[in-house]
Design an enzyme around this catalytic site. Sequence first.
Site, PDB file in Angstrom:
ATOM      1  N   GLU A  78      55.815 -35.235 -30.316  1.00 41.11           N
ATOM      2  CA  GLU A  78      56.894 -35.731 -31.176  1.00 41.11           C
ATOM      3  C   GLU A  78      57.684 -34.622 -31.862  1.00 41.11           C
ATOM      4  OE1 GLU A  78      53.801 -36.877 -31.139  1.00 41.11           O
ATOM      5  OE2 GLU A  78      53.779 -39.069 -31.031  1.00 41.11           O
ATOM      6  N   PHE A 127      45.423 -49.191 -39.921  1.00 43.70           N
ATOM      7  CA  PHE A 127      45.340 -48.282 -38.777  1.00 43.70           C
ATOM      8  C   PHE A 127      46.688 -47.590 -38.542  1.00 43.70           C
ATOM      9  CE2 PHE A 127      45.759 -47.521 -34.141  1.00 43.70           C
ATOM     10  CZ  PHE A 127      44.819 -46.511 -34.049  1.00 43.70           C
ATOM     11  N   GLN A 128      46.649 -46.280 -38.419  1.00 46.05           N
ATOM     12  CA  GLN A 128      47.834 -45.435 -38.213  1.00 46.05           C
ATOM     13  C   GLN A 128      48.893 -45.620 -39.300  1.00 46.05           C
ATOM     14  OE1 GLN A 128      49.073 -45.785 -34.027  1.00 46.05           O
ATOM     15  NE2 GLN A 128      47.744 -44.058 -33.545  1.00 46.05           N
ATOM     16  N   LYS A 154      56.632 -52.836 -38.884  1.00 42.12           N
ATOM     17  CA  LYS A 154      56.570 -53.503 -37.589  1.00 42.12           C
ATOM     18  C   LYS A 154      57.065 -54.944 -37.671  1.00 42.12           C
ATOM     19  CE  LYS A 154      53.651 -54.049 -33.540  1.00 42.12           C
ATOM     20  NZ  LYS A 154      52.363 -53.759 -32.907  1.00 42.12           N
ATOM     21  N   MET A 196      56.622 -10.112 -33.573  1.00 44.08           N
ATOM     22  CA  MET A 196      57.158  -9.855 -34.907  1.00 44.08           C
ATOM     23  C   MET A 196      56.025  -9.672 -35.919  1.00 44.08           C
ATOM     24  SD  MET A 196      59.906  -9.195 -36.461  1.00 44.08           S
ATOM     25  CE  MET A 196      61.480  -9.905 -35.982  1.00 44.08           C
TER      26      MET A 196
END
Lengths: 584, 170
Positions: free
Chosen positions: A51, A113-114, A163, A481
């Site tokens: 993502e 959940f989540q 949702k 770097m």
Amino acid sequence: MQLTGSQIFWEVLMQQGVDVVFGYPGGAIMPIYDALYDVEGKIHHVLVRHEENAALAADAYWRATGRVGVCMATSGPGATNLVTGIANAMMDSSAIVAITGQVASHLVGSDAFQETDMTGITQPITKHNYLVTDINDLARVLVEAFHIAKAGRPGPVLVDICKDVQQKMTEYVPVTEVNLRGYKAAKPPKKQEMPRLLSQAAQLIAAARKPIILAGQGIKHADAHAEFIEFVEKSGIPVTTTLLGIGVLNEDHPQNLRMMGMHGEAYVNNAIADADLLIALGMRFDDRVTGNLKYYAKNAQVIHVDIDPSEIGKNVPADVGICASVKDVLRDLTPMIENHAGGYRAWYARINEWRGDTKAHDVMAYELPPNMMLAPQVIRAIWEETGGDITVCTDVGQHQMWETQYFQHRRKNQLITSGGAGTMGFALPAAIGAKFGRPQDEVWAIAGDGGFQMSIPELQTVMQEKLNIKIAVINNSFLGMVRQWQELMHDRRYSSVNMTSPNFVKLAEAYGMCGMRATNVAEAREVIQRAREHNGPVLMEFVVEQETNVFPMVQPGKALNEMTRREKVPLPAAMGGGMEGVRE
Amino acid sequence: MLIDRIEASKNPTKHTLVALVENEPGVLNRVSSLFRRRNFNIDSLAVGTTNDPTVSRMTIVVDTSKTNAALVERNLYKLVNVIDVQDLSAVPAVLREMALIKVHVADNQKRSEIKQVIDLFEAQMVDMTPNSIMVELTGNEEKVDSIIKMLEEYGIKEVVRTGRIAMARG
């Protein structure tokens, strides 16, 4: 018309002119993905492999097109994976809208959940964010999100959609007007104040003997290229750009001194330190461009134009601070200044004295053993072989700085790079986003071996989307770097910077991609040529000398003109060059 | 009438900002999160509703010896939920704070002394038990500081202060 929240979502996106989104589905955003099934063909969804890369691709899409980039993810880990990309967009003022699914509204706060508190997490790294719990708010919120992302100083907006909101039905009434009483794109100076500020600015410009223009990305965002060039050419004043300001003025332009700051050329930083007037346009005096503020441009008065009121006076006090669009300011200011084209002779002569010995410090001036290749040579070869006519997406680190030094940018908005956030792993997802934005363009991702290994999974996205992207990995077997800092500031105690890599040619093959490798400059040129001839994506590995440093360098805490420079190479007298301006 | 009628705060480093904000959940969090994120030093923050049910009013006192009040104001403007910001330090304004103070009462002698203090400060006695008195006082911060100092010798059990609220005159 009765529509579900998910259908409304896509209706609004189409209304906003969105034709591509970067995302990854999951539980809490499945209704939206289900509705996507019906609009595919109108909106293309790019399935990234992580993502974060959806957010970075959306960011680059915005930079390539000036159209708001859209990324989406499910709740919980999907959403938190977006965070680095959102922070990147915040730091570099990129207009993106990040969509996340959220658990059903009755479960919010229950550790379902989540479930993750995304509006809480992203509050400091978004311009604004929304949690949508009522379907009747959805269309308005989405329209506002696109508006806020783009208005004034651009930035990311997150919309977290429960949702059940995605699933419910309501009468869809398109929202065509944004009514945000609290949001002004800029807090403009009062009408009567503007003429006074402009005439003060014009007076400072008229009085200055050693002025310099500091040009930033705000000029791009204001779409003020034409006004800017007119101002630059009429004023005759030398220009230097920030990293993100690269491309606001052709780097061949005689007034363009090129990039300032930590890895800017020494004569540029010397000029800023010596200037009597800074004209800062759409830039924010980031610490990487100022060095130690205590010693910054001590003899200069400052005109600071920025659309974000909170930037004026934040780091460097402004003698004339104008909170407005650079476009509007320059349109009114240019007629107020005298025509000084070709002027400031003594000032340019001084700058050229400093510039005189630049070549002597250039790593390109060194005589190298055959078969040794330096990273700057790879950049220069890409520039020469492509004619410089490409969109370049760089990653973060040494190669990124060498790109600014050895690639001469002639096209506007040609370079897409992660500036303020310095997000490693940016180049490849950025190239994906940029390619969707500029399908006709030759798009290159240039990354180091470190940053590229953060984004390897996106090779498959490139393949799945059949994107013709050229990927150059400059491999010095170090996190270059960080190693450079350890060399210069930590007594060469190389801690956790040794980096091994897979066989990149075989890796490319595993992905079904063309892979090539070069270990010297002749091979590099050949690889670049063959890659350009190949009709499809190519992964190129350039094996380079391991411990080359980026110079000049303003070390942390040092004044801008207190630069560490490379040892000078004795040059034939013909190449000339004064000795002044060399400071160690 | 002792220390009252002082309209502006005498402390020049205390800067008063008033923010009108959308009366929505999470707005206070956005404002306080901004202060934390920008490392702004805030003395007090008082929030309440207004005559418009969609608008809340925040009075913010900034210690300008530590924090640039102009930057606080400009950053507040960037919040989408902030409708307007007024800087009340630049204009004549009424600045007030309210305090509730619960004082220990040892005996009747002390009780009458405390009552005298209350009268002198034009404060009010809002609750009384055999061994305590609750005092309500409205005034500027200096006045509140003073009465607290006066009452300290009797033994203060509890203090609550609202923080400054303010309104421009006229």
